[in-house]
Design a protein around this motif. Sequence first.
Motif, PDB file in Angstrom:
ATOM      1  N   TYR A 219       2.405  17.379  11.494  1.00 29.76           N
ATOM      2  CA  TYR A 219       3.712  17.888  11.263  1.00 29.76           C
ATOM      3  C   TYR A 219       3.862  18.366  10.199  1.00 29.76           C
ATOM      4  CZ  TYR A 219       5.149  15.006  15.281  1.00 29.76           C
ATOM      5  OH  TYR A 219       5.301  14.569  16.605  1.00 29.76           O
ATOM      6  N   GLU A 220       2.996  19.357   9.687  1.00 29.54           N
ATOM      7  CA  GLU A 220       2.928  20.044   8.538  1.00 29.54           C
ATOM      8  C   GLU A 220       4.199  21.012   8.322  1.00 29.54           C
ATOM      9  OE1 GLU A 220       1.557  21.688   4.820  1.00 29.54           O
ATOM     10  OE2 GLU A 220       0.328  20.274   6.319  1.00 29.54           O
ATOM     11  N   GLY A 221       4.569  20.815   7.178  1.00 30.90           N
ATOM     12  CA  GLY A 221       6.170  21.520   6.939  1.00 30.90           C
ATOM     13  C   GLY A 221       7.370  20.704   7.234  1.00 30.90           C
ATOM     14  N   CYS A 222       7.210  20.032   8.108  1.00 33.16           N
ATOM     15  CA  CYS A 222       8.483  18.883   8.499  1.00 33.16           C
ATOM     16  C   CYS A 222       9.413  18.428   7.302  1.00 33.16           C
ATOM     17  CB  CYS A 222       8.153  17.795   9.580  1.00 33.16           C
ATOM     18  SG  CYS A 222       7.876  18.531  11.002  1.00 33.16           S
ATOM     19  N   LYS A 223      10.453  18.608   7.315  1.00 35.21           N
ATOM     20  CA  LYS A 223      11.300  18.043   6.164  1.00 35.21           C
ATOM     21  C   LYS A 223      12.185  16.659   6.454  1.00 35.21           C
ATOM     22  CE  LYS A 223      10.696  21.060   2.932  1.00 35.21           C
ATOM     23  NZ  LYS A 223      10.348  21.056   1.689  1.00 35.21           N
ATOM     24  N   GLN A 224      12.831  16.026   5.736  1.00 36.58           N
ATOM     25  CA  GLN A 224      13.700  14.806   5.774  1.00 36.58           C
ATOM     26  C   GLN A 224      14.843  14.990   4.618  1.00 36.58           C
ATOM     27  OE1 GLN A 224      11.472  11.091   5.684  1.00 36.58           O
ATOM     28  NE2 GLN A 224      13.070  10.159   4.403  1.00 36.58           N
ATOM     29  N   MET A 225      16.043  14.791   5.186  1.00 34.44           N
ATOM     30  CA  MET A 225      17.118  14.827   4.282  1.00 34.44           C
ATOM     31  C   MET A 225      17.925  13.386   4.478  1.00 34.44           C
ATOM     32  SD  MET A 225      18.983  16.804   2.738  1.00 34.44           S
ATOM     33  CE  MET A 225      20.505  16.427   1.647  1.00 34.44           C
ATOM     34  N   PRO A 226      18.057  12.856   3.181  1.00 36.37           N
ATOM     35  CA  PRO A 226      18.529  11.594   2.908  1.00 36.37           C
ATOM     36  C   PRO A 226      20.362  11.850   3.198  1.00 36.37           C
ATOM     37  CG  PRO A 226      17.145  11.843   1.202  1.00 36.37           C
ATOM     38  CD  PRO A 226      17.270  13.158   1.866  1.00 36.37           C
ATOM     39  N   CYS A 227      20.882  10.635   3.461  1.00 37.07           N
ATOM     40  CA  CYS A 227      22.181  10.628   3.691  1.00 37.07           C
ATOM     41  C   CYS A 227      23.085   9.590   2.744  1.00 37.07           C
ATOM     42  CB  CYS A 227      22.665  10.614   5.044  1.00 37.07           C
ATOM     43  SG  CYS A 227      24.199  10.553   5.539  1.00 37.07           S
ATOM     44  N   PHE A 228      23.965  10.059   1.933  1.00 39.26           N
ATOM     45  CA  PHE A 228      24.621   9.006   1.258  1.00 39.26           C
ATOM     46  C   PHE A 228      26.181   9.046   1.663  1.00 39.26           C
ATOM     47  CE2 PHE A 228      26.824   8.379  -3.133  1.00 39.26           C
ATOM     48  CZ  PHE A 228      26.569   7.241  -3.111  1.00 39.26           C
ATOM     49  N   VAL A 229      26.625   7.784   1.772  1.00 41.63           N
ATOM     50  CA  VAL A 229      27.950   7.606   2.390  1.00 41.63           C
ATOM     51  C   VAL A 229      28.668   6.177   1.418  1.00 41.63           C
ATOM     52  CG1 VAL A 229      29.345   6.577   4.066  1.00 41.63           C
ATOM     53  CG2 VAL A 229      27.112   7.848   4.533  1.00 41.63           C
ATOM     54  N   THR A 230      29.638   6.505   0.860  1.00 43.54           N
ATOM     55  CA  THR A 230      30.204   5.670  -0.172  1.00 43.54           C
ATOM     56  C   THR A 230      31.759   5.706   0.114  1.00 43.54           C
ATOM     57  OG1 THR A 230      30.759   5.215  -2.386  1.00 43.54           O
ATOM     58  CG2 THR A 230      30.581   7.656  -1.731  1.00 43.54           C
ATOM     59  N   ASN A 231      32.202   4.411   0.028  1.00 41.90           N
ATOM     60  CA  ASN A 231      33.891   4.244  -0.228  1.00 41.90           C
ATOM     61  C   ASN A 231      34.223   3.714  -1.540  1.00 41.90           C
ATOM     62  OD1 ASN A 231      33.120   1.635   0.167  1.00 41.90           O
ATOM     63  ND2 ASN A 231      34.072   1.536   2.153  1.00 41.90           N
ATOM     64  N   LEU A 232      33.183   3.819  -2.550  1.00 42.21           N
ATOM     65  CA  LEU A 232      33.729   3.327  -4.123  1.00 42.21           C
ATOM     66  C   LEU A 232      34.586   4.436  -4.589  1.00 42.21           C
ATOM     67  CD1 LEU A 232      29.828   2.945  -5.203  1.00 42.21           C
ATOM     68  CD2 LEU A 232      31.418   0.956  -5.172  1.00 42.21           C
ATOM     69  N   PRO A 233      35.626   3.796  -5.355  1.00 43.10           N
ATOM     70  CA  PRO A 233      36.884   4.527  -5.471  1.00 43.10           C
ATOM     71  C   PRO A 233      36.451   4.914  -7.203  1.00 43.10           C
ATOM     72  CG  PRO A 233      37.455   2.205  -5.839  1.00 43.10           C
ATOM     73  CD  PRO A 233      35.845   2.304  -5.171  1.00 43.10           C
ATOM     74  N   TRP A 234      35.334   4.712  -7.608  1.00 43.21           N
ATOM     75  CA  TRP A 234      34.926   5.355  -8.980  1.00 43.21           C
ATOM     76  C   TRP A 234      33.573   5.259  -9.235  1.00 43.21           C
ATOM     77  CZ3 TRP A 234      37.703   0.503  -8.308  1.00 43.21           C
ATOM     78  CH2 TRP A 234      36.916  -0.667  -8.114  1.00 43.21           C
ATOM     79  N   ASP A 235      33.273   6.019 -10.371  1.00 44.16           N
ATOM     80  CA  ASP A 235      31.821   5.950 -10.887  1.00 44.16           C
ATOM     81  C   ASP A 235      31.455   4.689 -11.097  1.00 44.16           C
ATOM     82  OD1 ASP A 235      31.433   8.840 -10.044  1.00 44.16           O
ATOM     83  OD2 ASP A 235      31.801   9.555 -11.961  1.00 44.16           O
ATOM     84  N   VAL A 236      30.214   4.367 -10.679  1.00 49.28           N
ATOM     85  CA  VAL A 236      29.356   3.255 -11.064  1.00 49.28           C
ATOM     86  C   VAL A 236      27.945   3.619 -11.581  1.00 49.28           C
ATOM     87  CG1 VAL A 236      30.457   1.721  -9.517  1.00 49.28           C
ATOM     88  CG2 VAL A 236      28.489   2.742  -8.731  1.00 49.28           C
ATOM     89  N   PHE A 237      27.628   2.744 -12.242  1.00 54.33           N
ATOM     90  CA  PHE A 237      26.203   3.122 -12.953  1.00 54.33           C
ATOM     91  C   PHE A 237      25.210   1.691 -12.826  1.00 54.33           C
ATOM     92  CE2 PHE A 237      29.450   5.546 -14.885  1.00 54.33           C
ATOM     93  CZ  PHE A 237      28.765   6.714 -15.296  1.00 54.33           C
ATOM     94  N   PRO A 238      24.930   1.465 -11.554  1.00 53.91           N
ATOM     95  CA  PRO A 238      24.336  -0.026 -11.393  1.00 53.91           C
ATOM     96  C   PRO A 238      22.685   0.025 -11.935  1.00 53.91           C
ATOM     97  CG  PRO A 238      24.060   1.525  -9.502  1.00 53.91           C
ATOM     98  CD  PRO A 238      24.707   2.288 -10.531  1.00 53.91           C
ATOM     99  N   PHE A 239      22.287   1.006 -12.449  1.00 53.44           N
ATOM    100  CA  PHE A 239      20.695   1.214 -13.140  1.00 53.44           C
ATOM    101  C   PHE A 239      20.664   1.262 -14.332  1.00 53.44           C
ATOM    102  CE2 PHE A 239      20.579   2.204  -8.366  1.00 53.44           C
ATOM    103  CZ  PHE A 239      20.371   0.903  -7.883  1.00 53.44           C
ATOM    104  N   SER A 240      22.077   1.717 -15.087  1.00 52.61           N
ATOM    105  CA  SER A 240      21.999   1.915 -16.299  1.00 52.61           C
ATOM    106  C   SER A 240      22.203   0.742 -17.530  1.00 52.61           C
ATOM    107  CB  SER A 240      23.043   2.713 -16.818  1.00 52.61           C
ATOM    108  OG  SER A 240      23.379   3.122 -17.990  1.00 52.61           O
ATOM    109  N   ALA A 241      20.767   0.169 -17.775  1.00 51.66           N
ATOM    110  CA  ALA A 241      20.866  -1.024 -18.515  1.00 51.66           C
ATOM    111  C   ALA A 241      21.330  -0.671 -19.857  1.00 51.66           C
ATOM    112  CB  ALA A 241      19.410  -1.363 -18.841  1.00 51.66           C
ATOM    113  N   ALA A 242      22.152  -1.972 -20.299  1.00 50.93           N
ATOM    114  CA  ALA A 242      22.925  -2.005 -21.660  1.00 50.93           C
ATOM    115  C   ALA A 242      21.946  -1.898 -22.701  1.00 50.93           C
ATOM    116  CB  ALA A 242      23.820  -3.139 -21.703  1.00 50.93           C
ATOM    117  N   GLY A 243      20.559  -2.306 -22.637  1.00 52.82           N
ATOM    118  CA  GLY A 243      19.683  -2.202 -23.618  1.00 52.82           C
ATOM    119  C   GLY A 243      18.447  -1.765 -23.043  1.00 52.82           C
ATOM    120  N   GLU A 244      17.255  -1.813 -23.755  1.00 52.29           N
ATOM    121  CA  GLU A 244      16.217  -1.446 -23.553  1.00 52.29           C
ATOM    122  C   GLU A 244      15.589  -2.284 -22.119  1.00 52.29           C
ATOM    123  OE1 GLU A 244      14.234   1.054 -24.660  1.00 52.29           O
ATOM    124  OE2 GLU A 244      15.889   1.185 -26.290  1.00 52.29           O
TER     125      GLU A 244
END
Length: 268
Positions: A219-244
């Motif tokens: 399947y040389e050259g075949c691609k894949q496209m992710p799909c993002f679906v959200t109903n969050l009403p605001w920006d969230v930062f789930p992986f931004s740690a407060a510290g180190e």
Amino acid sequence: MSRPRQSRALIIVNTDFCSSDGDVGLRPRRGARREAEKLSRVLAQLSYRVKLLHNRTAKEMEVLYQQECSREHGDYFVSIISSHGEEGAVLGCDCRPLRLSRIFHILSAQNCPVLAERPKVFFIQACRGAALDQGVFVETDSGQPEPDSFSEYLHIPPNTAVMFACSPGYGAFLNPAGSMFLQALLAALAGEERSLALSRMATRLNAAVALGCQARGAYEGCKQMPCFVTNLPWDVFPFSAAGEALPSTDMQGGMEEEEEERQKPAAS
């Protein structure tokens, strides 16, 4: 001073499949196990309390989400599912489907008040169709997409975001080194992208997979496209740690894998 409650992450990875009568119905998912273990370590370093489980039946997977309704949660709930799948469902190690709408119903505000106001983020590494169903390393396990597949999105509860490895109707690539999608997620969580808002991080993941990855071999050259679906009403930062980030040698009780892991799939 009491320690703040940790956000929780539930990771389910199914690699070996057999039906209730003992027949092996789907090919093993080589590379998925190691990938999930890396994700659990990275999330633990980002102060998540991680529960990692291998080879669970569809019913056992459902029960795991029901159990989250009685857990103590921090600011976020993150879940990663890596398995064979079809449009609107992931497969348990017993080859039976678990509808995503069922998971979302379990975690709805009515059924799971503890998570009602907390952002819930899902990453789904599974096929959503049979468009790429003949590759050696392609997860080709489902039939044609259902005509009303868009209706699955209507079941997503409030404050929830879901990122699929591929678009509706298509297969998701996996090889012994891992999947295009979750490898891109690993790189993002280990890099600067983790500090971005979830929506911007998802856009970066789209680019990394769609533009930076392609199949090889038959399947040389075949691609894949992710799909993002959200109903969050605001920006969230789930992986931004407060510290180190936590040192990799000190998970601070971040893993819950010991007695949970099993080598063989269980019959339902």
